[in-house]
Design a protein around this motif. Structure first.
Motif, PDB file in Angstrom:
ATOM      1  N   THR A 199       0.814  -1.217   0.000  1.00  0.00           N
ATOM      2  CA  THR A 199       0.000   0.000   0.000  1.00  0.00           C
ATOM      3  C   THR A 199       0.847   1.266   0.000  1.00  0.00           C
ATOM      4  O   THR A 199       0.311   2.362  -0.121  1.00  0.00           O
ATOM      5  N   ARG A 200       2.173   1.090   0.170  1.00  0.00           N
ATOM      6  CA  ARG A 200       3.110   2.222   0.237  1.00  0.00           C
ATOM      7  C   ARG A 200       2.727   3.203   1.362  1.00  0.00           C
ATOM      8  O   ARG A 200       2.921   4.410   1.253  1.00  0.00           O
ATOM      9  N   SER A 201       2.201   2.652   2.428  1.00  0.00           N
ATOM     10  CA  SER A 201       1.829   3.474   3.577  1.00  0.00           C
ATOM     11  C   SER A 201       2.761   3.179   4.745  1.00  0.00           C
ATOM     12  O   SER A 201       3.205   2.044   4.924  1.00  0.00           O
ATOM     13  N   THR A 202       3.075   4.200   5.522  1.00  0.00           N
ATOM     14  CA  THR A 202       3.945   4.023   6.680  1.00  0.00           C
ATOM     15  C   THR A 202       3.113   3.723   7.915  1.00  0.00           C
ATOM     16  O   THR A 202       1.949   4.106   8.010  1.00  0.00           O
ATOM     17  N   TYR A 203       3.737   3.039   8.859  1.00  0.00           N
ATOM     18  CA  TYR A 203       3.030   2.717  10.095  1.00  0.00           C
ATOM     19  C   TYR A 203       4.044   2.454  11.197  1.00  0.00           C
ATOM     20  O   TYR A 203       5.232   2.257  10.937  1.00  0.00           O
ATOM     21  N   ALA A 204       3.547   2.482  12.433  1.00  0.00           N
ATOM     22  CA  ALA A 204       4.374   2.135  13.588  1.00  0.00           C
ATOM     23  C   ALA A 204       4.142   0.663  13.892  1.00  0.00           C
ATOM     24  O   ALA A 204       3.005   0.239  14.095  1.00  0.00           O
ATOM     25  N   SER A 205       5.199  -0.123  13.885  1.00  0.00           N
ATOM     26  CA  SER A 205       5.082  -1.549  14.146  1.00  0.00           C
ATOM     27  C   SER A 205       4.660  -1.796  15.596  1.00  0.00           C
ATOM     28  O   SER A 205       4.749  -0.904  16.454  1.00  0.00           O
ATOM     29  N   TYR A 206       4.209  -3.035  15.865  1.00  0.00           N
ATOM     30  CA  TYR A 206       3.838  -3.373  17.233  1.00  0.00           C
ATOM     31  C   TYR A 206       5.029  -3.205  18.168  1.00  0.00           C
ATOM     32  O   TYR A 206       4.889  -2.715  19.294  1.00  0.00           O
ATOM     33  N   ALA A 207       6.207  -3.617  17.693  1.00  0.00           N
ATOM     34  CA  ALA A 207       7.406  -3.482  18.528  1.00  0.00           C
ATOM     35  C   ALA A 207       7.671  -2.023  18.866  1.00  0.00           C
ATOM     36  O   ALA A 207       8.055  -1.691  19.996  1.00  0.00           O
ATOM     37  N   GLN A 208       7.450  -1.137  17.903  1.00  0.00           N
ATOM     38  CA  GLN A 208       7.652   0.296  18.132  1.00  0.00           C
ATOM     39  C   GLN A 208       6.659   0.826  19.160  1.00  0.00           C
ATOM     40  O   GLN A 208       7.014   1.560  20.083  1.00  0.00           O
ATOM     41  N   LEU A 209       5.396   0.445  19.008  1.00  0.00           N
ATOM     42  CA  LEU A 209       4.367   0.874  19.957  1.00  0.00           C
ATOM     43  C   LEU A 209       4.643   0.322  21.354  1.00  0.00           C
ATOM     44  O   LEU A 209       4.543   1.036  22.353  1.00  0.00           O
ATOM     45  N   ASN A 210       4.979  -0.963  21.412  1.00  0.00           N
ATOM     46  CA  ASN A 210       5.256  -1.600  22.695  1.00  0.00           C
ATOM     47  C   ASN A 210       6.420  -0.924  23.407  1.00  0.00           C
ATOM     48  O   ASN A 210       6.380  -0.685  24.617  1.00  0.00           O
TER      49      ASN A 210
END
Length: 257
Positions: free
Chosen positions: A77-88
């Motif tokens: 989708t060429r979209s950025t996101y915060a991974s679960y590890a980043q959020l955790n």
């Protein structure tokens, strides 16, 4: 602007009810219905006080949570996101400090080809709130094609749901240009493509949360440590090691209690 005070049931009100319950219990002629009403009233007071403590702690926790930088990109989708590890990494120290604990589970979803993921958010005061997320688990990609097996789709849907629930529960903002909520202090512009190592780590975190015994957690560590060492991602290796240590400590503490 002055913060509105948190209103809790007066301590003397609960104490008065408790005194009445004690007196009734010592009275051989006590009316059973009256005794039950007193007990029910006392229980409702405590439940209300615990819920208000939950809400106050949630407000305090969210006030300490800044925006979290996106650290991965979905190539489809060429979209950025915060991974679960980043959020955790960014959120766990804050919500645990404020007395919260999170536990995930699954349930049947009323939607076809969906999985329902539940998150039980409990507070040290005794109140618990349940959040839910229904996520597609049909194995379809962004363009509608079959891109994964049903087993892979199930695990992927669970990981996505856990990530979205974390953001929703604490009302977290994701911004690739803002590193305020990123405890690791990474370069805000260093958005990278999600790698097999990231997906491996998400899978290991999910499996770790499912382990119920110290022996199972130790076995998963032996497996995960070897796999992560091979990726040469020291950050993921260290993060998983810390999570395993904390999880095993909780398991041992529960076994002793």
């Amino acid at each position: 602007m002055a913060r509105a005070p948190v209103i809790l049931p007066p301590r003397n009100e609960i104490a008065t009810v408790m005194h009445a319950i004690t007196a009734a219990a010592n009275d051989p002629n006590v009316d059973v219905d009256k005794m039950e009403r007193l007990l029910s009233m006392h229980e409702r007071m405590h439940a209300r006080a615990n819920e208000q403590k939950f809400n106050a702690a949630m407000t305090k926790a969210q006030a300490a949570m800044g925006p979290i930088s996106a650290d991965a990109v979905n190539p489809q989708t060429r979209s950025t996101y915060a991974s679960y590890a980043q959020l955790n990494r960014a959120l766990r120290p804050i919500y645990t400090k404020n007395g919260f604990a999170l536990s995930f589970d699954t349930d049947d979803s009323p939607k076809e080809n969906h999985i329902r993921v539940l998150c039980y958010v409990s507070h040290a005061a005794g109140h618990m709130r349940t959040y839910k997320c229904d996520m597609p688990a049909d194995g379809k990609g962004a363009k509608g094609g079959d891109v994964m097996t049903k087993t892979h789709a199930h695990g992927s849907a669970m990981t996505y749901s856990q990530r979205y629930l974390l953001k929703l529960i604490f009302n977290v903002a994701i911004g690739e240009s803002d590193d305020d909520g990123n405890g690791a202090g990474a370069d805000p512009g260093a958005v990278r493509q999600a790698t097999e190592a990231d997906r491996l780590t998400d899978s290991l975190f999910h499996r770790l949360r499912e382990t119920k015994t110290d022996k199972a957690a130790a076995a998963l560590w032996a497996e995960g440590a070897s796999a992560l060492a091979a990726t040469q991602r020291r950050d993921l290796y260290t993060e998983f090691k810390d999570a395993v240590i904390a999880h095993r400590q909780r398991l041992k503490a529960g076994a002793r209690s």
